[in-house]
Design an enzyme around this catalytic site. Sequence first.
Site, PDB file in Angstrom:
ATOM      1  N   GLY A 165       0.834  -1.205   0.000  1.00  0.00           N
ATOM      2  CA  GLY A 165       0.000   0.000   0.000  1.00  0.00           C
ATOM      3  C   GLY A 165       0.865   1.249   0.000  1.00  0.00           C
ATOM      4  O   GLY A 165       1.858   1.306   0.713  1.00  0.00           O
ATOM      5  N   ALA A 208      15.478  10.834  -0.699  1.00  0.00           N
ATOM      6  CA  ALA A 208      16.580  10.784   0.267  1.00  0.00           C
ATOM      7  C   ALA A 208      17.538   9.637  -0.070  1.00  0.00           C
ATOM      8  O   ALA A 208      18.767   9.801   0.002  1.00  0.00           O
ATOM      9  CB  ALA A 208      16.019  10.607   1.677  1.00  0.00           C
ATOM     10  N   ARG A 227       1.187  -5.184  -5.735  1.00  0.00           N
ATOM     11  CA  ARG A 227       1.179  -6.397  -4.918  1.00  0.00           C
ATOM     12  C   ARG A 227       1.514  -7.529  -5.887  1.00  0.00           C
ATOM     13  O   ARG A 227       1.037  -7.548  -7.017  1.00  0.00           O
ATOM     14  CB  ARG A 227      -0.193  -6.574  -4.263  1.00  0.00           C
ATOM     15  N   ASP A 262       4.590  -4.181   6.381  1.00  0.00           N
ATOM     16  CA  ASP A 262       5.131  -5.458   6.873  1.00  0.00           C
ATOM     17  C   ASP A 262       5.140  -6.542   5.789  1.00  0.00           C
ATOM     18  O   ASP A 262       6.020  -7.399   5.784  1.00  0.00           O
ATOM     19  CB  ASP A 262       4.423  -5.927   8.152  1.00  0.00           C
ATOM     20  N   GLY A 263       4.181  -6.501   4.868  1.00  0.00           N
ATOM     21  CA  GLY A 263       4.188  -7.455   3.756  1.00  0.00           C
ATOM     22  C   GLY A 263       5.457  -7.287   2.929  1.00  0.00           C
ATOM     23  O   GLY A 263       6.149  -8.261   2.601  1.00  0.00           O
ATOM     24  N   SER A 264       5.770  -6.038   2.640  1.00  0.00           N
ATOM     25  CA  SER A 264       6.972  -5.744   1.846  1.00  0.00           C
ATOM     26  C   SER A 264       8.228  -6.179   2.595  1.00  0.00           C
ATOM     27  O   SER A 264       9.200  -6.647   1.999  1.00  0.00           O
ATOM     28  CB  SER A 264       7.044  -4.243   1.538  1.00  0.00           C
ATOM     29  N   THR A 273       4.011   3.194   5.528  1.00  0.00           N
ATOM     30  CA  THR A 273       2.602   2.781   5.598  1.00  0.00           C
ATOM     31  C   THR A 273       1.849   3.777   6.473  1.00  0.00           C
ATOM     32  O   THR A 273       2.404   4.280   7.448  1.00  0.00           O
ATOM     33  CB  THR A 273       2.448   1.357   6.192  1.00  0.00           C
ATOM     34  N   ASP A 281      -0.510   2.962   8.321  1.00  0.00           N
ATOM     35  CA  ASP A 281      -1.111   2.231   9.458  1.00  0.00           C
ATOM     36  C   ASP A 281      -0.344   2.360  10.772  1.00  0.00           C
ATOM     37  O   ASP A 281      -0.894   2.081  11.830  1.00  0.00           O
ATOM     38  CB  ASP A 281      -1.235   0.736   9.111  1.00  0.00           C
ATOM     39  N   ASP A 311       1.895   0.436  11.916  1.00  0.00           N
ATOM     40  CA  ASP A 311       1.800  -0.891  12.549  1.00  0.00           C
ATOM     41  C   ASP A 311       3.100  -1.689  12.509  1.00  0.00           C
ATOM     42  O   ASP A 311       3.100  -2.897  12.662  1.00  0.00           O
ATOM     43  CB  ASP A 311       0.683  -1.705  11.864  1.00  0.00           C
ATOM     44  N   GLY A 354      -6.318   1.497   8.850  1.00  0.00           N
ATOM     45  CA  GLY A 354      -5.320   1.050   9.823  1.00  0.00           C
ATOM     46  C   GLY A 354      -5.123  -0.455   9.795  1.00  0.00           C
ATOM     47  O   GLY A 354      -4.364  -0.994  10.587  1.00  0.00           O
ATOM     48  N   ARG A 355      -5.860  -1.117   8.900  1.00  0.00           N
ATOM     49  CA  ARG A 355      -5.831  -2.595   8.845  1.00  0.00           C
ATOM     50  C   ARG A 355      -6.022  -3.189  10.241  1.00  0.00           C
ATOM     51  O   ARG A 355      -7.027  -2.925  10.870  1.00  0.00           O
ATOM     52  CB  ARG A 355      -4.541  -3.082   8.187  1.00  0.00           C
ATOM     53  N   LYS A 390     -25.531  17.810  24.768  1.00  0.00           N
ATOM     54  CA  LYS A 390     -24.575  17.781  23.641  1.00  0.00           C
ATOM     55  C   LYS A 390     -25.334  17.727  22.320  1.00  0.00           C
ATOM     56  O   LYS A 390     -26.310  17.000  22.187  1.00  0.00           O
ATOM     57  CB  LYS A 390     -23.669  16.540  23.748  1.00  0.00           C
ATOM     58  N   LYS A 391     -24.828  18.466  21.353  1.00  0.00           N
ATOM     59  CA  LYS A 391     -25.521  18.577  20.071  1.00  0.00           C
ATOM     60  C   LYS A 391     -25.125  17.457  19.105  1.00  0.00           C
ATOM     61  O   LYS A 391     -25.791  17.210  18.111  1.00  0.00           O
ATOM     62  CB  LYS A 391     -25.206  19.929  19.416  1.00  0.00           C
ATOM     63  N   HIS A 392     -23.992  16.854  19.359  1.00  0.00           N
ATOM     64  CA  HIS A 392     -23.544  15.828  18.415  1.00  0.00           C
ATOM     65  C   HIS A 392     -22.618  14.863  19.143  1.00  0.00           C
ATOM     66  O   HIS A 392     -22.117  15.176  20.235  1.00  0.00           O
ATOM     67  CB  HIS A 392     -22.773  16.473  17.263  1.00  0.00           C
ATOM     68  N   ILE A 437      -9.118   8.236   0.696  1.00  0.00           N
ATOM     69  CA  ILE A 437      -8.574   9.604   0.806  1.00  0.00           C
ATOM     70  C   ILE A 437      -7.462   9.636   1.853  1.00  0.00           C
ATOM     71  O   ILE A 437      -6.583  10.485   1.813  1.00  0.00           O
ATOM     72  CB  ILE A 437      -9.640  10.676   1.155  1.00  0.00           C
TER      73      ILE A 437
END
Length: 319
Positions: free
Chosen positions: A11, A22, A72, A103-105, A125, A127, A129, A170-171, A213-215, A250
């Site tokens: 991803g 860099a 992938r 982590d897959g990579s 990533t 995520d 993670d 965030g998987r 509270k309104k929302h 997004i």
Amino acid sequence: MKKIGVLTSGGDSPGMNAAIRAVVRKAIFHGLEVYGIYHGYAGLISGKIEKLELGSVGDIIHRGGTMLYTARCEEFKTLEGQKKGIEQLKKHGIEGLVVIGGDGSYRGAKKLTEHGFPCVGVPGTIDNDIPGTDFTVGFDTALNTVIDAIDKIRDTATSHERTYVIEVMGRHAGDIALWSGLAGGAESILIPEADFEMDDIIARLKRGHERGKKHSIIIVAEGVGSGVEIGKKIQEMTNFETRVSVLGHIQRGGSPTAFDRVLASRLGAFAVELLLNNQGGRCVGIQNNQLVHHDMLEILDQKHTIEQKMYQLSKELSI
Ligand code: ADP
């Protein structure tokens, strides 16, 4: 070492371009030749490899996505695929590789390392993670995208006096949910790393409602399950008008924040330093604002964790 390669895989995340820049500039600074491998491990197998110059990475530091593209590639999970990749590297005289990805990579890079080819992993990533680093490249940008969305949704939530469930990416990790929930003042944050009770969430919503509270905003990490399902349950259990927003991709795009650009620049350059010191099989990270590197094999065995105190704080502040 005279020639190194760089690829992005899995991803994409904002800041990958800054990391590529860099790697290329640092390598050339030290007199190395750098080769860009396009489309991740798929391009490694098919030989989509081109020499990069200083100018090749001009005007990309502020761009999201990755100029090397990403993919992938199932074939690379096979021994056959890995051997083809190593043949291509040898054919081009490449002696070390920087892999920017999740982590897959890293698992792919670990295989290359096991076959005796020096690889260094850069955590790219959204995520957050990857064990062994406090932050991954792209996390901060994704977080800020989510905050922007929460703030906007909060406006309409207030106008219509609604409860909003916002599902974030965030998987299997809850970092984006936790940080955005805390920064966005969410009533409840649902993450895979912590158990939650629906009754608790409902009680919290009702308490807020009684206070006038309104929302209300509930953040759900995708690793917990469907935000739509949780929204339905909340509507049924409270009878409050509830809407669900799934933020989706997004979160993976956009111009990287200053934090991600700096992080990517530091980590990308550090990866080259490790290759120059013949330290393959490592992955770089940042811990307590210090650049660190860990054994790739050990990192992949570790479990991702979240800051439990931060989770506790989010509960205390949304009492
Ligand atoms: P991410 O890097 O974002 O976690 P993926 O999990 O999709 O993304 O992994 C990216 C690519 O890494 C896969 O498509 C595959 O080519 C390679 N890869 C993943 N796991 C392995 C593995 N066990 N062995 C070799 N290559 C792997």
